[in-house]
Write a protein that holds these residues in place. Structure first.
Motif, PDB file in Angstrom:
ATOM      1  N   LEU A 104       1.317  -0.829  -1.958  1.00 41.27           N
ATOM      2  CA  LEU A 104       0.770   0.509  -1.714  1.00 41.27           C
ATOM      3  C   LEU A 104       1.455   1.552  -2.580  1.00 41.27           C
ATOM      4  N   LYS A 154      -1.826  -0.776   5.018  1.00 47.70           N
ATOM      5  CA  LYS A 154      -1.010   0.278   5.627  1.00 47.70           C
ATOM      6  C   LYS A 154      -0.526  -0.145   7.008  1.00 47.70           C
ATOM      7  N   GLU A 155      -1.388  -0.770   7.785  1.00 46.19           N
ATOM      8  CA  GLU A 155      -1.011  -1.232   9.125  1.00 46.19           C
ATOM      9  C   GLU A 155       0.050  -2.325   9.033  1.00 46.19           C
ATOM     10  N   SER A 162      -0.659   3.743  -5.249  1.00 52.57           N
ATOM     11  CA  SER A 162      -0.780   5.192  -5.121  1.00 52.57           C
ATOM     12  C   SER A 162      -0.004   5.955  -6.183  1.00 52.57           C
ATOM     13  N   GLN A 171       4.029  -2.672   1.469  1.00 51.11           N
ATOM     14  CA  GLN A 171       4.472  -1.328   1.103  1.00 51.11           C
ATOM     15  C   GLN A 171       4.708  -1.204  -0.392  1.00 51.11           C
ATOM     16  N   ALA A 200       3.345  -0.690   8.008  1.00 54.29           N
ATOM     17  CA  ALA A 200       3.925   0.047   9.130  1.00 54.29           C
ATOM     18  C   ALA A 200       4.547  -0.910  10.137  1.00 54.29           C
ATOM     19  N   TYR A 244      -7.167  -1.106   2.074  1.00 58.91           N
ATOM     20  CA  TYR A 244      -6.030  -0.186   1.985  1.00 58.91           C
ATOM     21  C   TYR A 244      -5.479   0.103   3.377  1.00 58.91           C
ATOM     22  N   HIS A 245      -6.353   0.347   4.341  1.00 60.58           N
ATOM     23  CA  HIS A 245      -5.912   0.629   5.706  1.00 60.58           C
ATOM     24  C   HIS A 245      -5.274  -0.606   6.355  1.00 60.58           C
TER      25      HIS A 245
END
Length: 233
Positions: A208, A92-93, A212, A205, A96, A88-89
């Motif tokens: 994600l 996210k990176e 979520s 994205q 971003a 997940y992280h």
């Protein structure tokens, strides 16, 4: 208006399961592809991911990342195995990075599939290698659906993983010889480039956002106060 009713998310449900496993992390496997900017060298891509994994490991407790990064002349194919929080992280990176506009070397990152709760890892550690493959004469992707292309790719990649599991790889990694040793197990570069442009594949994205989102959609009546009541005659 009353406060909205809290909704459980898929991420929250998975994290709760993880917490109940007495520190036993559930394993997941992520397959993704991306295009490379012109003149990007393999060591740049490898160094970026190594730094990313180290950064995440400093503040997030999870299963160490294993897998393989195949760096083609114009694109990459990446298999990652780890716990849900770590993956997940990583996403996210990547999300971003894409949101900041043109990136130094990666773009059109697409997720092929996320396999949940895999029984065992295919890879003992994380490897990166450069792949050189000749261009194919006929593009089979023109006669197949995106789902069919992804299915064939996953079949080859799992076979590649089984092959790599039989190798005795030292600390220096795989080297740059897969294209000469097992060319039949490598995805053609044109196929990866096709998947990078496929609308059916999600960007980090988008994945994600779906990951979520509430498991139960909010109904119109949940946003109305007072509670609707039938009018008596």
């Amino acid at each position: 208006m009353a406060n909205p009713v809290p909704r459980n998310t898929l991420l929250g449900a998975l994290e709760e399961i993880r917490r109940q496993q007495s520190k036993k992390f559930l394993l997941h496997r992520l397959f993704l592809v991306a295009m490379l900017q012109e003149n990007t060298e393999g060591r740049e891509v490898t160094a970026f991911h190594e730094e990313l994994f180290q950064k995440i490991a400093k503040f997030h407790l999870g299963e160490p990342v294993s897998g393989v990064l195949l760096v083609y002349p114009s694109c990459i194919l990446h298999i990652l195995e780890s716990s849900s929080g770590t993956l997940y992280h990583i996403l996210k990176e990547l999300a971003a990075m894409e949101s900041q506009g043109p990136v130094p070397f990666l773009y059109d990152v697409k997720i092929l599939v996320m396999s949940h709760n895999i029984p065992t890892k295919l890879f003992t550690q994380w490897y990166a290698t450069t792949v050189e493959v000749p261009e194919i004469l006929g593009d089979v992707t023109q006669t197949q659906t995106t789902e069919e292309v992804i299915t064939e790719c996953l079949t080859l990649l799992l076979r590649l993983g089984v092959y790599l599991a039989t190798l005795k790889v030292g600390n220096k990694g795989l080297g740059d010889c897969l294209h000469s040793v097992v060319p039949e197990l490598l995805i053609p570069m044109e196929t990866i480039m096709y998947l990078c442009e496929a609308e059916d594949c999600l960007r980090p994205q988008e994945f994600l956002d779906m990951y979520s989102s509430p498991l139960q959609p909010v109904m119109d009546a949940d946003s109305v106060w007072p509670t609707p009541a039938h009018m008596s005659a």
